[in-house]
Structures are given as C-alpha cells and as structure tokens.
Design a protein around this motif. Structure first.
Motif, short mmCIF file in Angstrom:
data_model
loop_
_atom_site.label_atom_id
_atom_site.label_comp_id
_atom_site.label_asym_id
_atom_site.label_seq_id
_atom_site.Cartn_x
_atom_site.Cartn_y
_atom_site.Cartn_z
N TYR A 219 1.17 -1.48 0.24
CA TYR A 219 -0.04 0.42 0.41
C TYR A 219 1.55 0.93 -0.20
O TYR A 219 2.14 1.72 0.76
N PRO A 220 0.43 2.11 -0.90
CA PRO A 220 -0.47 2.54 -1.87
C PRO A 220 -0.31 1.41 -2.64
O PRO A 220 0.49 0.67 -3.12
N GLY B 42 -6.71 4.17 -2.18
CA GLY B 42 -5.77 5.08 -1.56
C GLY B 42 -5.67 6.22 -1.14
O GLY B 42 -6.96 6.93 -1.22
#
Length: 620
Positions: free
Chosen positions: A393-394, A482
């Motif tokens: 992540y992102p 995100g």
C-alpha cells in the motif's frame, strides 16, 4: 482557534460513555482450556521511584511456575475501562499474561498526569516492559496492544527502546497530533467536544479523582456543552482553573499553533522514524477513523525505515468499533472485524515463536461499495464490500486520476475550457454542520434535527454555502483505493478562511431511497493561513489568487455503475473542526467574526481538481 489536529478523542472521556472497542465488545468466544488468575493493583516501580498501577490477567499455569509471553496495554481510560477485563481474560486463556496499566498520575498510579506525556511516557513504557520481562511468570517476550490512546502509548513505549519489546499491535493509534490541516479538530467525540476529553482526563488524575468538588465542576462544564462549545478554546482553558495540571497541558497545546518542535516531539512523524526500534508492527486501522491518514503515514514511514515485518489491515469501521454497521451503512457479514484473533495470530508468531501455516499478506484491505444499496431491516443502506489481499500500500496499479471542477457543477476528465468560478460564502455565525452521531462515519449527508446545527431534514448541499461537483452517472464500476487530494485555486475578501471538502458516493434515486443517498467516504479541512506549510502561518491578501492542496484521508470504495463521484466544498464543518472567524486574528483570541466571500476558480489557467487513485478493473 489554534490550529492543530490534536485527536483529543484518543485522550479519554470518562465523563461520557466509554468507547466500545471492537477488541472488547465483539470478542469471539474465548477458548477455555484453563482457569485464569487476576492480580489487581500491582504497583510497578519506575526509575524515579514513582509506582504505576497494573492489573495482571494470568493463565493458571503462571502460579505453578510456568512462563508465558506478555501482552501489555497502557492507557488512561482506566485499567478496567472498556471491558478490559474481558480482553485480559481472552488473552490469558490464549496463553499470554495480559497487563492492563494505568498511566503516571492516573487513577491509582503515583506522580503527576500529563496527557500524552512526551517526556515521562517513553521512560515509563521502557521501565514497565523491562519489569515485566524479569517476572518469574514471564518468558521475557513482551508485546504491546491497544487502541487510540492505547496506541499512542505503544509508540512512546517503543521510543523508550526497551530491549524486551518484541512486537506491537496498534489499533487506530494516535500518531501525529498536528494533522488537522491547520484547524483545531474537535476530535471524534463530537457530541461532547474536545473539552470533555480534558474533563475526563481530570477525573482520572491520581491526586484529585476522588475529590467531589473537582468532579462536580468537571461535570457542570460537560453539561454546559453548548455554551462551552461556542467559546474559543482559549476561553475554555480558563474554565479549567479548578485543575491547574489540566489547565497547563490544555493551554500549552493552544500556545503552539504552528507545527513546531513541540509537536514534532509529541507524536510519531518523519523526524522520529529513525529513533524507532526495528520491531514487527501490525497497523490495524479503519477507513472511517479520524486518525487514519496520519496512522497510515506512520505505517509507511516506519515500514520504509525497518527490516522487520510491518503489516496493515484497514476495514470499513470508525474509531472505536470493528462492527459491520457504520453510520447509515451496512457493509455485510464480511465487514465484521476480529482484532483479538488478528492480534493472537501476530503474537503467536512474534512472542511465541510459532510459524504461520499460511503466510499472511503484507496488506489486507476492505474494499467498500459492492453492495446492492437495498434498505436493510435496520434501516441502513447496504453498501457492502469485500476483503482483498495486496502486496503493498498504496497499490502500485492505482493510477492517480484528476477530476476537474467545471462551472456547471460537474466533475470532468479535463479542465474547464472557459473562465469560470464558483462563489463560496463562509459565515462563522452559521457554520455548516457536521453530519454525525456518536463518532462520525458512513453517513448520508442529509440533515436531521438531532444533529447540532441542523434545523430540518434537507440534504446538506441544499444549503447555499455548500457547493457540490459531481461526475455524470458512471457507465461502469470505478474503484478508488488509496490517498486522495483536492487542489483549489481561489481568492477571497478576507485575510484567512477555511475550505472543507468531502468525497461522496452519490447513489441514484431508488424505490428504497427516492431522493438517493450521498454517502460520505472521507473528508478534510485546510485553513488558508496554512495553505503552504503547517510550520508557519501566512495570512492572505484579499483579492489575490492562491493555490492550496488539501490532503484527504485515504479510502477504498467501488463507485458502482449509475452512481456519481461527488466532491462537496464548504467553508466550515462544525463541530468536527473549529470555526474560522475569517478575520486573520489569532484564532483563539479573536475579537470579532467576519463573513468570507470566496471564489473557487476552475478555468484553463486554474484547474481546480480532486485527484483519485483509480484501480483498474480486475477479476475478483
């Protein structure tokens, strides 16, 4: 008002109902292989002689000389608050000694309490961990666990660098205390305001918690909520004269409006990542938590700085609960969270040395929005969603995509081709109300008379001081997962003002919802005097054009075919954030208020936009 996001909800609110944390209120049925033993009010010495009170929840074998790993929870809610006993018993029956600790000067502990003490708290965390490691029932492997304030204390404990600290499980942990876009965040306990958290802290102080006069004065202030809420925080601080220690910390917060050395030494931020020990950490967060953006910022910073495993889980919850219902939305049976089970799996690996049979993914996200939108029997919109594992992540495959404000209230894929602007009025005497109940969350942006500031049941954007920009109805499902940002080009007739933004999933009209639903996903506010940096305020020149980018907390949501992606913009969001008087005076000490008349520019030279991380469609 002074402008920093203190996340005071993470302090304590013992004058209000306690947080029903998912870790306690939705705990699965505990295994019952053995009985447990509970030792209450054990006094643990710190390096300066102060003793801290703890309760111990121990497997029965501890009395017979068997050793167990230890899970430590430190917070100022109270050692038994929020069903801690159930959590302690759960851990004890799963083969851990669970330790619930008060803070210095808190309840039965000695010393002077200072909320989120940046000096003594790391030292006390170190000394507590090392004391636990030497006990005859301890294996010497210590992990920490906790939510909110109990997460912040984990950061401080680690910064104390205790050698026997082996792993951490952080739930919606308080991180950066200056992350409110320059405004004073009233925190998540909107119905009780930030002052109630201070009052709650006063009631837990060791030296005055049992004094009837202090309790009476604190309760009187809390009951006088509406009057106190209308005061600048500097005036609120004066009302704390009956508790000099509390008045001191409250006043010190207000004395540091800029993101200066005071705040940089208070939370977890880039200046402190290098000081953090390299230990396994699991960040257990919530898309609707008011701390999610700085929480994930800390996750990314510490993950980059460490070699040890650093994982994240993010569900469709709010700050205190991991249940499938949030605000006006139902996320389905998969939306239920199980933090105790996740913590046990984490600690089995890093405190007990067990290897997982199936390696867990580095990132586990709940993607919201795949439900059919029917009205449930409880009167909630079925927003739905599902869990998905990710490598990072992102998401690397998420493409930052700009949606541009147009003069006709639309969001388009390219900048407006004509010179246009949208007027925005911000009247401090009539701020735009926050739509909330207990703590914020997935709410339809429609007023109810029960919400502070609402006098009717109209959609919030029916107000003249709320401007909406929407895409055309989508011709396909669009996933956004995100970080989100909004860039505004603007000019105004005042020296300072605010811009509050909201990302909304706009449902079309249906039989169940004839007016549709405007389901909020994320929101933020930026104070214009901090448009360039939070480190230093710079007032506006009326009539001059400026550009400002607002970082919006991340989300994960599928906007279904037929829905619209919507951006709402206003000059306030109260009481979630304090109201800007728009005069340019020191906000905590302003003497008057002024209506701000602003223009949001959206033309070829001034492409105001929202940038969303669009995830390409892929088979599930």
């Amino acid at each position: 008002m002074k402008h920093h996001h203190l996340f005071l909800s993470a302090a304590i609110a013992l004058v209000t109902a306690p947080v029903a944390t998912s870790a306690q209120s939705t705990a699965p049925a505990a295994q019952q292989p053995t009985d447990i033993a509970v030792r209450e009010k054990v006094m643990v010495p710190m390096r300066d002689g102060i003793r801290i009170a703890v309760d111990l929840y121990m497997p029965a074998g501890a009395a017979a000389g068997q050793r167990f790993p230890v899970v430590l929870q430190r917070w100022s809610y109270g050692r038994k608050a929020n069903n801690t006993a159930a959590t302690g018993e759960w851990f004890a029956r799963h083969g851990y000694v669970f330790v619930s600790s008060d803070m210095r000067g808190n309840n039965d502990s000695e010393g002077v309490y200072y909320m989120h003490d940046p000096v003594n708290d790391p030292r006390d965390g170190h000394d507590m961990v090392e004391w636990l490691a030497t006990q005859p029932w301890s294996t010497g492997a210590i992990g920490t666990y906790g939510i909110s304030y109990g997460g912040h204390t984990q950061f401080n404990t680690a910064l104390g660098k205790p050698p026997h600290l082996k792993a951490q499980f952080l739930i919606n942990a308080v991180t950066d205390y200056h992350d409110g876009g320059g405004a004073w965040s009233q925190g998540a306990w909107l119905g009780d305001h930030n002052l109630s958290h201070t009052l709650g802290a006063i009631l837990t102080m060791h030296d005055n918690a049992d004094k009837p006069a202090v309790k009476a004065q604190a309760e009187a202030l809390r009951k006088d909520y509406d009057r106190v809420l209308a005061l600048p925080a500097a005036e609120q601080a004066k009302l704390l004269a009956f508790s000099p220690p509390a008045q001191r910390w409250f006043s010190e917060w207000l004395a540091h409006p800029d993101y200066d050395a005071y705040w940089k030494g208070y939370g977890i931020n880039p200046d402190r990542y290098r000081d953090y020990p390299d230990i396994p950490m699991l960040f257990y967060g919530s898309w609707y938590d008011h701390m999610q953006r700085p929480f994930l910022k800390a996750y990314l910073g510490l993950k980059a700085a460490h070699r040890s495993e650093t994982r994240m889980i993010s569900g469709p919850w709010d700050h205190g609960r991991s249940v499938s219902r949030n605000g006006d939305a139902e996320f389905g049976p998969d939306g239920e969270g199980h933090p105790l089970e996740a913590a046990d799996a984490w600690f089995r690996q890093y405190l007990k040395g067990e290897q997982p049979t199936t390696p867990a993914s580095p990132v586990r996200l709940f993607v919201m929005g795949t439900g059919d939108g029917h009205r449930t029997a409880e009167g909630l919109i079925y927003h739905g969603g599902y869990w998905r594992d990710e490598a990072a992540y992102p998401l690397a495959r998420a493409k930052p995509t700009s949606f541009y404000l147009q003069g006709n209230g639309l969001l388009g894929s390219s900048p407006a081709t004509s010179t246009t602007s949208t007027g925005l009025i911000a009247d401090p005497a009539h701020p735009v109300p926050t739509i909330y109940t207990r703590i914020g969350g997935a709410f339809d942006q429609r007023c109810k008379p029960t919400y502070k500031g609402c006098t009717d049941s109209r959609p919030l954007n029916a107000r003249a001081d709320v401007k909406s920009f929407s895409t055309a109805p989508l011709d396909r499902d669009v996933e956004v997962t995100g970080p989100v940002s909004v860039t505004l080009h603007f000019r105004t007739d005042v020296k300072d003002t605010d811009f509050a933004v909201k990302l909304i999933d706009e449902y079309p009209a249906s039989a169940a919802y004839p007016d549709g639903v405007a389901l909020i996903l994320s929101d933020a506010l930026r104070r214009a005097r901090y448009r360039d940096t939070l480190d230093k305020a710079t007032l506006l020149t009326p009539g001059k054009t400026y550009t400002m980018t607002i970082e919006v907390p991340p989300t994960s949501n599928v906007f279904k075919k037929g829905h619209r992606i919507r951006l709402d913009i206003a000059g306030s969001n109260f009481p979630k954030f304090d109201v800007n008087p728009n005069t340019g005076e020191p906000i905590q000490h302003h003497t008057r208020q002024q209506v701000a008349h602003s223009a949001i520019l959206h033309d070829p030279a001034h492409p105001s936009m929202i940038v969303l991380p669009i995830v390409p469609a892929a088979p599930r």
